[in-house]
Motif scaffolding. Sequence first.
Motif, PDB file in Angstrom:
ATOM      1  N   TYR A   1      -2.790  74.216  10.697  1.00  0.00           N
ATOM      2  CA  TYR A   1      -2.118  74.835   9.553  1.00  0.00           C
ATOM      3  C   TYR A   1      -2.659  76.224   9.281  1.00  0.00           C
ATOM      4  O   TYR A   1      -3.838  76.508   9.487  1.00  0.00           O
ATOM      5  N   LEU A   2      -1.787  77.067   8.750  1.00  0.00           N
ATOM      6  CA  LEU A   2      -2.202  78.345   8.187  1.00  0.00           C
ATOM      7  C   LEU A   2      -3.100  78.042   6.984  1.00  0.00           C
ATOM      8  O   LEU A   2      -2.804  77.127   6.200  1.00  0.00           O
TER       9      LEU A   2
ATOM     10  N   GLN B   1       9.125  83.771   7.526  1.00  0.00           N
ATOM     11  CA  GLN B   1       9.201  85.234   7.580  1.00  0.00           C
ATOM     12  C   GLN B   1       9.768  85.759   6.276  1.00  0.00           C
ATOM     13  O   GLN B   1      10.743  85.212   5.737  1.00  0.00           O
ATOM     14  N   THR B   2       9.144  86.840   5.793  1.00  0.00           N
ATOM     15  CA  THR B   2       9.654  87.551   4.632  1.00  0.00           C
ATOM     16  C   THR B   2      10.049  88.951   5.077  1.00  0.00           C
ATOM     17  O   THR B   2       9.562  89.452   6.098  1.00  0.00           O
ATOM     18  N   PRO B   3      10.927  89.620   4.315  1.00  0.00           N
ATOM     19  CA  PRO B   3      11.397  90.952   4.713  1.00  0.00           C
ATOM     20  C   PRO B   3      10.244  91.921   4.941  1.00  0.00           C
ATOM     21  O   PRO B   3       9.323  92.012   4.126  1.00  0.00           O
ATOM     22  N   GLY B   4      10.296  92.603   6.053  1.00  0.00           N
ATOM     23  CA  GLY B   4       9.294  93.613   6.349  1.00  0.00           C
ATOM     24  C   GLY B   4       8.008  93.077   6.948  1.00  0.00           C
ATOM     25  O   GLY B   4       7.090  93.846   7.248  1.00  0.00           O
ATOM     26  N   LYS B   5       7.931  91.771   7.127  1.00  0.00           N
ATOM     27  CA  LYS B   5       6.718  91.170   7.686  1.00  0.00           C
ATOM     28  C   LYS B   5       7.036  90.410   8.964  1.00  0.00           C
ATOM     29  O   LYS B   5       8.168  89.994   9.191  1.00  0.00           O
ATOM     30  N   GLN B   6       5.989  90.227   9.764  1.00  0.00           N
ATOM     31  CA  GLN B   6       6.168  89.456  10.988  1.00  0.00           C
ATOM     32  C   GLN B   6       6.288  87.973  10.680  1.00  0.00           C
ATOM     33  O   GLN B   6       5.756  87.485   9.684  1.00  0.00           O
ATOM     34  N   ARG B   7       6.972  87.291  11.562  1.00  0.00           N
ATOM     35  CA  ARG B   7       7.073  85.845  11.441  1.00  0.00           C
ATOM     36  C   ARG B   7       5.683  85.245  11.649  1.00  0.00           C
ATOM     37  O   ARG B   7       4.985  85.616  12.589  1.00  0.00           O
ATOM     38  N   GLU B   8       5.276  84.315  10.778  1.00  0.00           N
ATOM     39  CA  GLU B   8       3.949  83.715  10.888  1.00  0.00           C
ATOM     40  C   GLU B   8       4.037  82.207  11.059  1.00  0.00           C
ATOM     41  O   GLU B   8       4.877  81.541  10.443  1.00  0.00           O
ATOM     42  N   LEU B   9       3.129  81.703  11.887  1.00  0.00           N
ATOM     43  CA  LEU B   9       3.049  80.266  12.095  1.00  0.00           C
ATOM     44  C   LEU B   9       2.354  79.625  10.913  1.00  0.00           C
ATOM     45  O   LEU B   9       1.251  80.025  10.543  1.00  0.00           O
ATOM     46  N   ILE B  10       2.971  78.622  10.320  1.00  0.00           N
ATOM     47  CA  ILE B  10       2.353  77.968   9.171  1.00  0.00           C
ATOM     48  C   ILE B  10       1.905  76.547   9.481  1.00  0.00           C
ATOM     49  O   ILE B  10       0.973  76.046   8.860  1.00  0.00           O
TER      50      ILE B  10
ATOM     51  N   ASP C   1       8.960  62.892  14.369  1.00  0.00           N
ATOM     52  CA  ASP C   1       9.481  61.594  14.789  1.00  0.00           C
ATOM     53  C   ASP C   1      10.036  61.798  16.193  1.00  0.00           C
ATOM     54  O   ASP C   1      11.130  62.360  16.363  1.00  0.00           O
ATOM     55  N   ASN C   2       9.301  61.385  17.175  1.00  0.00           N
ATOM     56  CA  ASN C   2       9.702  61.633  18.554  1.00  0.00           C
ATOM     57  C   ASN C   2      10.979  60.894  18.924  1.00  0.00           C
ATOM     58  O   ASN C   2      11.754  61.368  19.760  1.00  0.00           O
ATOM     59  N   ALA C   3      11.208  59.755  18.309  1.00  0.00           N
ATOM     60  CA  ALA C   3      12.431  58.999  18.608  1.00  0.00           C
ATOM     61  C   ALA C   3      13.675  59.751  18.159  1.00  0.00           C
ATOM     62  O   ALA C   3      14.766  59.557  18.722  1.00  0.00           O
ATOM     63  N   LYS C   4      13.504  60.610  17.150  1.00  0.00           N
ATOM     64  CA  LYS C   4      14.636  61.382  16.624  1.00  0.00           C
ATOM     65  C   LYS C   4      14.566  62.844  17.034  1.00  0.00           C
ATOM     66  O   LYS C   4      15.381  63.642  16.574  1.00  0.00           O
ATOM     67  N   ASN C   5      13.584  63.193  17.875  1.00  0.00           N
ATOM     68  CA  ASN C   5      13.405  64.603  18.280  1.00  0.00           C
ATOM     69  C   ASN C   5      13.354  65.515  17.054  1.00  0.00           C
ATOM     70  O   ASN C   5      13.965  66.589  17.042  1.00  0.00           O
ATOM     71  N   SER C   6      12.631  65.084  16.054  1.00  0.00           N
ATOM     72  CA  SER C   6      12.638  65.793  14.773  1.00  0.00           C
ATOM     73  C   SER C   6      11.236  66.139  14.301  1.00  0.00           C
ATOM     74  O   SER C   6      10.258  65.453  14.631  1.00  0.00           O
ATOM     75  N   VAL C   7      11.187  67.201  13.514  1.00  0.00           N
ATOM     76  CA  VAL C   7       9.945  67.632  12.874  1.00  0.00           C
ATOM     77  C   VAL C   7      10.243  67.897  11.412  1.00  0.00           C
ATOM     78  O   VAL C   7      11.353  68.328  11.064  1.00  0.00           O
ATOM     79  N   TYR C   8       9.243  67.637  10.578  1.00  0.00           N
ATOM     80  CA  TYR C   8       9.419  67.758   9.142  1.00  0.00           C
ATOM     81  C   TYR C   8       8.283  68.576   8.544  1.00  0.00           C
ATOM     82  O   TYR C   8       7.186  68.636   9.103  1.00  0.00           O
ATOM     83  N   LEU C   9       8.568  69.186   7.403  1.00  0.00           N
ATOM     84  CA  LEU C   9       7.528  69.909   6.671  1.00  0.00           C
ATOM     85  C   LEU C   9       7.637  69.532   5.202  1.00  0.00           C
ATOM     86  O   LEU C   9       8.611  69.917   4.543  1.00  0.00           O
ATOM     87  N   GLN C  10       6.670  68.785   4.724  1.00  0.00           N
ATOM     88  CA  GLN C  10       6.599  68.456   3.304  1.00  0.00           C
ATOM     89  C   GLN C  10       5.792  69.541   2.618  1.00  0.00           C
ATOM     90  O   GLN C  10       4.634  69.785   2.980  1.00  0.00           O
ATOM     91  N   MET C  11       6.403  70.201   1.654  1.00  0.00           N
ATOM     92  CA  MET C  11       5.761  71.310   0.966  1.00  0.00           C
ATOM     93  C   MET C  11       5.582  70.951  -0.507  1.00  0.00           C
ATOM     94  O   MET C  11       6.568  70.700  -1.205  1.00  0.00           O
ATOM     95  N   ASN C  12       4.339  70.925  -0.941  1.00  0.00           N
ATOM     96  CA  ASN C  12       4.013  70.618  -2.337  1.00  0.00           C
ATOM     97  C   ASN C  12       3.340  71.811  -3.001  1.00  0.00           C
ATOM     98  O   ASN C  12       2.868  72.724  -2.328  1.00  0.00           O
ATOM     99  N   SER C  13       3.284  71.778  -4.309  1.00  0.00           N
ATOM    100  CA  SER C  13       2.622  72.836  -5.089  1.00  0.00           C
ATOM    101  C   SER C  13       3.094  74.223  -4.657  1.00  0.00           C
ATOM    102  O   SER C  13       2.298  75.128  -4.420  1.00  0.00           O
ATOM    103  N   LEU C  14       4.384  74.368  -4.552  1.00  0.00           N
ATOM    104  CA  LEU C  14       4.959  75.631  -4.072  1.00  0.00           C
ATOM    105  C   LEU C  14       4.721  76.755  -5.079  1.00  0.00           C
ATOM    106  O   LEU C  14       4.739  76.535  -6.305  1.00  0.00           O
ATOM    107  N   SER C  15       4.508  77.931  -4.543  1.00  0.00           N
ATOM    108  CA  SER C  15       4.320  79.124  -5.373  1.00  0.00           C
ATOM    109  C   SER C  15       5.304  80.193  -4.914  1.00  0.00           C
ATOM    110  O   SER C  15       5.867  80.110  -3.817  1.00  0.00           O
ATOM    111  N   PRO C  16       5.530  81.213  -5.743  1.00  0.00           N
ATOM    112  CA  PRO C  16       6.455  82.285  -5.346  1.00  0.00           C
ATOM    113  C   PRO C  16       6.075  82.929  -4.011  1.00  0.00           C
ATOM    114  O   PRO C  16       6.957  83.418  -3.296  1.00  0.00           O
TER     115      PRO C  16
END
Length: 121
Positions: A59-60, A39-48, A72-87
């Motif tokens: 994916y969006l 979510q960014t200011p003034g915008k709705q939260r979006e699923l990515i 990782d279900n054993a750790k009840n965890s979720v991850y997001l690897q983000m590459n080539s990030l832009s502003p």
Amino acid sequence: QVQLVESGGDLVQPGGSLRLSCAASGNIFSINDMGWYRQTPGKQRELIALIGAGYYTNYLDSVKGRFTISRDNAKNSVYLQMNSLSPEDTAVYYCYAVILPADGRRYMDYWGQGTQVTVSS
């Protein structure tokens, strides 16, 4: 009490990478879908990105090929690897999970507190 705790947000230069992590804790019986919103200011939260219990993913369009969600279900965890990030990826990122509490009767939506990702030179 079930809670989601995120980590990994940071300031990164354009073209850089970040990995967000989210761990669910508490009295959990089962976790169904897990995902990341932003979510960014003034915008709705979006699923990515979303990952189901069977590991199917969605994916969006704007992050396809750059972001990868995993869990990782054993750790009840979720991850997001983000590459080539832009502003344009600058936002508060929220972890999301559909969880059946051990003492509950139905699946419920849970959210993390949010972690700031800033992409800037």
